[in-house]
Scaffold this motif. Sequence first.
Motif, PDB file in Angstrom:
ATOM      1  N   HIS A 243       0.846  -1.188   0.000  1.00 61.11           N
ATOM      2  CA  HIS A 243       0.000   0.000   0.000  1.00 61.11           C
ATOM      3  C   HIS A 243       0.882   1.238   0.000  1.00 61.11           C
ATOM      4  N   PHE A 244       0.422   2.277  -0.685  1.00 59.46           N
ATOM      5  CA  PHE A 244       1.162   3.535  -0.792  1.00 59.46           C
ATOM      6  C   PHE A 244       0.276   4.664  -0.268  1.00 59.46           C
ATOM      7  N   VAL A 245       0.757   5.388   0.737  1.00 58.10           N
ATOM      8  CA  VAL A 245      -0.055   6.415   1.377  1.00 58.10           C
ATOM      9  C   VAL A 245       0.797   7.662   1.596  1.00 58.10           C
ATOM     10  N   LYS A 246       0.161   8.834   1.517  1.00 60.66           N
ATOM     11  CA  LYS A 246       0.838  10.105   1.784  1.00 60.66           C
ATOM     12  C   LYS A 246       0.147  10.856   2.913  1.00 60.66           C
ATOM     13  N   PHE A 247       0.942  11.565   3.684  1.00 64.58           N
ATOM     14  CA  PHE A 247       0.435  12.483   4.702  1.00 64.58           C
ATOM     15  C   PHE A 247       1.245  13.771   4.631  1.00 64.58           C
ATOM     16  N   GLU A 248       0.643  14.869   5.043  1.00 65.62           N
ATOM     17  CA  GLU A 248       1.401  16.099   5.215  1.00 65.62           C
ATOM     18  C   GLU A 248       2.282  15.957   6.447  1.00 65.62           C
ATOM     19  N   THR A 249       3.510  16.378   6.331  1.00 62.54           N
ATOM     20  CA  THR A 249       4.418  16.278   7.478  1.00 62.54           C
ATOM     21  C   THR A 249       3.905  17.120   8.642  1.00 62.54           C
ATOM     22  N   SER A 250       3.221  18.205   8.348  1.00 59.75           N
ATOM     23  CA  SER A 250       2.654  19.036   9.418  1.00 59.75           C
ATOM     24  C   SER A 250       1.566  18.300  10.187  1.00 59.75           C
ATOM     25  N   LYS A 251       1.053  17.213   9.607  1.00 58.49           N
ATOM     26  CA  LYS A 251       0.030  16.402  10.273  1.00 58.49           C
ATOM     27  C   LYS A 251       0.614  15.041  10.656  1.00 58.49           C
ATOM     28  N   LEU A 252       1.817  15.083  11.191  1.00 55.90           N
ATOM     29  CA  LEU A 252       2.521  13.861  11.549  1.00 55.90           C
ATOM     30  C   LEU A 252       1.715  12.989  12.496  1.00 55.90           C
ATOM     31  N   ASN A 253       0.968  13.616  13.404  1.00 56.54           N
ATOM     32  CA  ASN A 253       0.193  12.827  14.364  1.00 56.54           C
ATOM     33  C   ASN A 253      -0.843  11.951  13.670  1.00 56.54           C
ATOM     34  N   GLU A 254      -1.393  12.443  12.564  1.00 56.88           N
ATOM     35  CA  GLU A 254      -2.337  11.612  11.813  1.00 56.88           C
ATOM     36  C   GLU A 254      -1.628  10.399  11.223  1.00 56.88           C
ATOM     37  N   CYS A 255      -0.417  10.587  10.774  1.00 62.42           N
ATOM     38  CA  CYS A 255       0.366   9.472  10.251  1.00 62.42           C
ATOM     39  C   CYS A 255       0.648   8.454  11.352  1.00 62.42           C
ATOM     40  N   LEU A 256       1.015   8.941  12.534  1.00 63.10           N
ATOM     41  CA  LEU A 256       1.277   8.042  13.657  1.00 63.10           C
ATOM     42  C   LEU A 256       0.011   7.303  14.068  1.00 63.10           C
ATOM     43  N   ASP A 257      -1.127   8.003  14.059  1.00 65.21           N
ATOM     44  CA  ASP A 257      -2.406   7.339  14.364  1.00 65.21           C
ATOM     45  C   ASP A 257      -2.701   6.247  13.344  1.00 65.21           C
ATOM     46  N   PHE A 258      -2.420   6.542  12.092  1.00 66.07           N
ATOM     47  CA  PHE A 258      -2.651   5.570  11.013  1.00 66.07           C
ATOM     48  C   PHE A 258      -1.815   4.314  11.259  1.00 66.07           C
ATOM     49  N   ILE A 259      -0.527   4.499  11.561  1.00 67.35           N
ATOM     50  CA  ILE A 259       0.365   3.369  11.817  1.00 67.35           C
ATOM     51  C   ILE A 259      -0.122   2.574  13.020  1.00 67.35           C
ATOM     52  N   SER A 260      -0.529   3.297  14.062  1.00 68.94           N
ATOM     53  CA  SER A 260      -0.990   2.629  15.278  1.00 68.94           C
ATOM     54  C   SER A 260      -2.283   1.863  15.041  1.00 68.94           C
ATOM     55  N   SER A 261      -3.208   2.471  14.294  1.00 70.05           N
ATOM     56  CA  SER A 261      -4.512   1.845  14.095  1.00 70.05           C
ATOM     57  C   SER A 261      -4.394   0.537  13.319  1.00 70.05           C
ATOM     58  N   LYS A 262      -3.472   0.494  12.385  1.00 73.28           N
ATOM     59  CA  LYS A 262      -3.281  -0.732  11.605  1.00 73.28           C
ATOM     60  C   LYS A 262      -2.199  -1.634  12.189  1.00 73.28           C
ATOM     61  N   GLN A 263      -1.595  -1.192  13.309  1.00 72.80           N
ATOM     62  CA  GLN A 263      -0.562  -1.959  14.000  1.00 72.80           C
ATOM     63  C   GLN A 263       0.586  -2.305  13.067  1.00 72.80           C
ATOM     64  N   LEU A 264       0.899  -1.381  12.192  1.00 78.48           N
ATOM     65  CA  LEU A 264       1.955  -1.646  11.221  1.00 78.48           C
ATOM     66  C   LEU A 264       3.312  -1.773  11.900  1.00 78.48           C
ATOM     67  N   HIS A 265       3.482  -1.071  12.991  1.00 76.91           N
ATOM     68  CA  HIS A 265       4.760  -1.102  13.704  1.00 76.91           C
ATOM     69  C   HIS A 265       4.939  -2.389  14.482  1.00 76.91           C
ATOM     70  N   CYS A 266       3.869  -3.167  14.612  1.00 78.08           N
ATOM     71  CA  CYS A 266       3.936  -4.411  15.384  1.00 78.08           C
ATOM     72  C   CYS A 266       4.098  -5.638  14.492  1.00 78.08           C
ATOM     73  N   GLY A 267       4.063  -5.416  13.182  1.00 81.62           N
ATOM     74  CA  GLY A 267       4.120  -6.564  12.289  1.00 81.62           C
ATOM     75  C   GLY A 267       2.823  -7.308  12.219  1.00 81.62           C
ATOM     76  N   ARG A 268       1.749  -6.716  12.785  1.00 79.74           N
ATOM     77  CA  ARG A 268       0.435  -7.372  12.755  1.00 79.74           C
ATOM     78  C   ARG A 268      -0.502  -6.476  11.970  1.00 79.74           C
ATOM     79  N   ILE A 269      -1.009  -7.007  10.887  1.00 83.84           N
ATOM     80  CA  ILE A 269      -1.822  -6.213   9.977  1.00 83.84           C
ATOM     81  C   ILE A 269      -3.289  -6.575  10.152  1.00 83.84           C
ATOM     82  N   GLY A 270      -4.143  -5.579  10.109  1.00 79.86           N
ATOM     83  CA  GLY A 270      -5.551  -5.901   9.977  1.00 79.86           C
ATOM     84  C   GLY A 270      -6.470  -5.359  11.030  1.00 79.86           C
ATOM     85  N   SER A 271      -5.941  -4.656  12.038  1.00 76.00           N
ATOM     86  CA  SER A 271      -6.841  -4.075  13.030  1.00 76.00           C
ATOM     87  C   SER A 271      -7.697  -2.991  12.398  1.00 76.00           C
TER      88      SER A 271
END
Length: 981
Positions: free
Chosen positions: A210-238
């Motif tokens: 998957h390819f996604v873009k965020f504004e750097t000024s909205k970094l928190n939205e990017c972090l929320d996105f990563i957290s919501s999908k648990q991408l940093h945990c190696g577990r996909i699908g939440s």
Amino acid sequence: MSEKSKTRGSKNDHWPFGLDQQLQSPDSSKHQIKTLDLSKGKWPWLGCAGSNYIGGLMAGLNGDPILGIDDKIDDLQYNNNNNSNEAIDKEGLLGLGEDCSSYNKNNQGGEKDMAGNPIHRSGSRPQLDLSKAEIQGNSEERDPTILLPNQSDDISHLALDIGGSLIKLVYFSRHEDQSVEDKRKRTVNERLGITNGNRRSYPVLGGRLHFVKFETSKLNECLDFISSKQLHCGRIGSHSWNSEAPANENAVIKATGGGAYKFADLFKERLGVSIEKEDEMDCLVAGANFLLKAIRHEAFTHMEGHKEFVQIDHNDLFPYLLVNVGSGVSIIKVDGDGKFQRVSGTNVGGGTYWGLGRLLTKCNSFDELLELSQRGDNRTIDMLVGDIYGGMDYSKIGLSASTIASSFGKAISDKKELEDYRPEDISLSLLRMISYNIGQISYLNALRFGLKRIFFGGFFIRGHAYTMDTISFAVQFWSKGEAQAMFLRHEGFLGALGAFMSYQKHGLDDLMVHHLVERFPMGAPYTGGRIHGPPLGDLNEKISWMEKFVQKGTEITAPVPMAPPGTTGLGGFEVPSSRGATLRPDASALNIGVLHLVPTLEVFPLLANPKMYEPNTIDLSDHKELEYWFTVLSEHLPDLVDKAVASEGGTDDAKRRGDAFARAFSAHLARLMEEPAAYGKLGLANLLELREECLREFQFHDAYRSIKQRENEASLAVLPDLLLELDHMDEEARLLTLIEGVLAANIFDWGSRACVDLYHKGTIIEIYRMSRNKMQRPWRVDDFDLFKERMLGSDGKKPKPHKRALLFVDNSGADVVLGMLPLARELLRRGTEVVLVANSLPALNDVTAMELPDIVAEAAKHCDILRRAAEAGGLLVDAMTNTVDGSKGNSSSVPLMVVENGCGSPCIDLRQVSSDLAAAAKCADLVILEGMGRSLHTNFNALFKCEALKLAMVKNQRLAEKLIQGKIYDCVCRYEPAPAS
């Protein structure tokens, strides 16, 4: 002169020839070109990949000129204040066009290849834990799957390129393998010699990028996105937006760009993961190499607003020139995977355009500056040849009067102040000056190394049509048409993708172009600076924002989810900037979809020349053709929605999903009408597949399920009488009747408006008999006599029967039951193995490989030939002995088998078929393609290594006229003998 010409003048004429008019700076003697000594080590502020804002960096160097780096414009504000331990050689800045010492000099003691060339590799890759590894399955397989029980999942399936303006994110998701390994399938696989040998142990098997873009000024939205999908945990699908999943304390995320340094602590604090920084230039080249080798329609040319996709043979990719245009420009010669050197560059790049543009026009953003250029007329500020020679051409050296002699040259003689010039004109003149310069320098470097392939990327390009046109013209002009400027659809994601590939076990290196399928679900991000997020947790959320679709006049504009619930509301979306009378800066930007990684797909081995193969017969680059087929699909949409809703019981939920599907598909069509190349090279097959994918996206998995069941039952009821009739004929009459039956039965196609109208006039059997009665030779394309001679022989000589025939079947009901099954039976009785090839997934009323065995089993109750062949082919799990037809022919033990084709569309692209079909094809000497989708819309012009028979009834008047100069309901029987060996 056209209005467009009045606004901009002719691009061909406004060439910045740089005619010397003794326009020297009064202080020109003070200007010195300096060079930078790169041999003293790495420069954190330089990074050789960029991350420097020209204005800030110039100030940091006390006004000295700088080396032009490709440093992304979106990395502007990061590394200006980094402290370097190395001293800067003030006497040494790289001169324009000078040969920059290889980037490899920064790594002189590093790993080298056999030729002694330095190889660029990541310095710290996570290692695989091979303890207690064991082979899963058959240990005698060539490439068995290896189970690693002790391998931790610390490695995130996520990588980022964090720039000053945008964050580019690439992540991997798994999805469940839905294949059914039942006894029937295992028996067929054993017959065909199919093993698990082609499966890989990599996590990409059956996954998606998957390819996604965020504004750097909205970094928190990017972090929320990563957290919501648990991408940093190696577990996909939440699916939960704010789900907090604990990350392993040793987990790392690969990242490149200036933000990888600036925001490392924030990632650790918010997500509990460490950022592992990857070299930007390494990532850039790795990403480009992967895309050019793995994506079929990745590269394209852009001239006069027209895009043309370029097919590149991955075996003939290297060497090439990669020009990355960010703040400055880096020109990189790429010789292979991990082998590259920065050969040149210029400090006149995107940062120059933005910096000067901001000073001169007071624009607040890069996009705003580009928007201004659309309305500019550079003739008011550029000095042209005609301005010097009284409106005359300088024909002696081939310059027209409107050729640019000097960019901004009129500002010298005009008695005007800055405010007297239109910002639009300034922006266009500036854009032309810089783009032409980049194009010229790039070509001269290509000439220097004997390269004709130049790829441009970087934030300055960002899908802007006029920028690409200008660069393309410069390359074409100076090369006299011998070289081409090419651009990349995923160019904004090169760095992030390269960072992703630095994970040791990604497995992408082994993927080839036929292993990747790009899909375009609603909400897939756009390029061109449009920002995306949050994750849509489930289908209900997606439908919610589909129901809030924006109407722009009468044109539906696809919404783009932007913010999490609580900010702009559930399903918030961005309204694209108004076009007015001009083109948006990103209107030509190409959409980026989701890459499905399917290593089990193969190239059909019987294609005569896979490199020259083009599946689509209809060329949709003709706008009238495109408009016609869009109209056909739009008119068919209400009926399709009705069928889809009915297939789900007509519930309120089904109606809601049906409405969302209609809106989504209409938005796709609107987008493609605006930009036909938005999703890559467009053919009719792509449109039809897009419709089926869109249906599946809204969970309509088989819209014609009940119709197919009803038609199968009706056809099976009359099959015994048809077989009895055939068995009383001599073989010549029987063969003709069989081919007539296939053509007549092909009338049952719910994708054809003309056929749907027929269904209201009689039962399936009545329509079939009517169609049979109208079969009169000669057909519009009639090679039956050639096929008959091959089957039956001539002059008393009996030909050798085919060893194995592949029958690509089309529709359910009469088409397969009364058409193709009797033909398969005839081949079986002659001793030919038969493989029925059907769709992997439903599409319209096409029969699927999952449905065929039950149809064959029912038919086998009435036929010994079919029963024994089905038993031999593993289609009948429990052997049946109750037969009633009493066939007198020689019953055959040759097998009748079923394989899936690997797709879910009415058409088929033979560059991507299932590995089962590829295995079945290796012993086949006859291919029979049946139906409009597989033998007319696609593959009508396909050439094979073996004999081929293409059978179809044309059920569209326009197609009949265009393809065979005929009329609706004309028939095609096209036989092509095997080419001489």
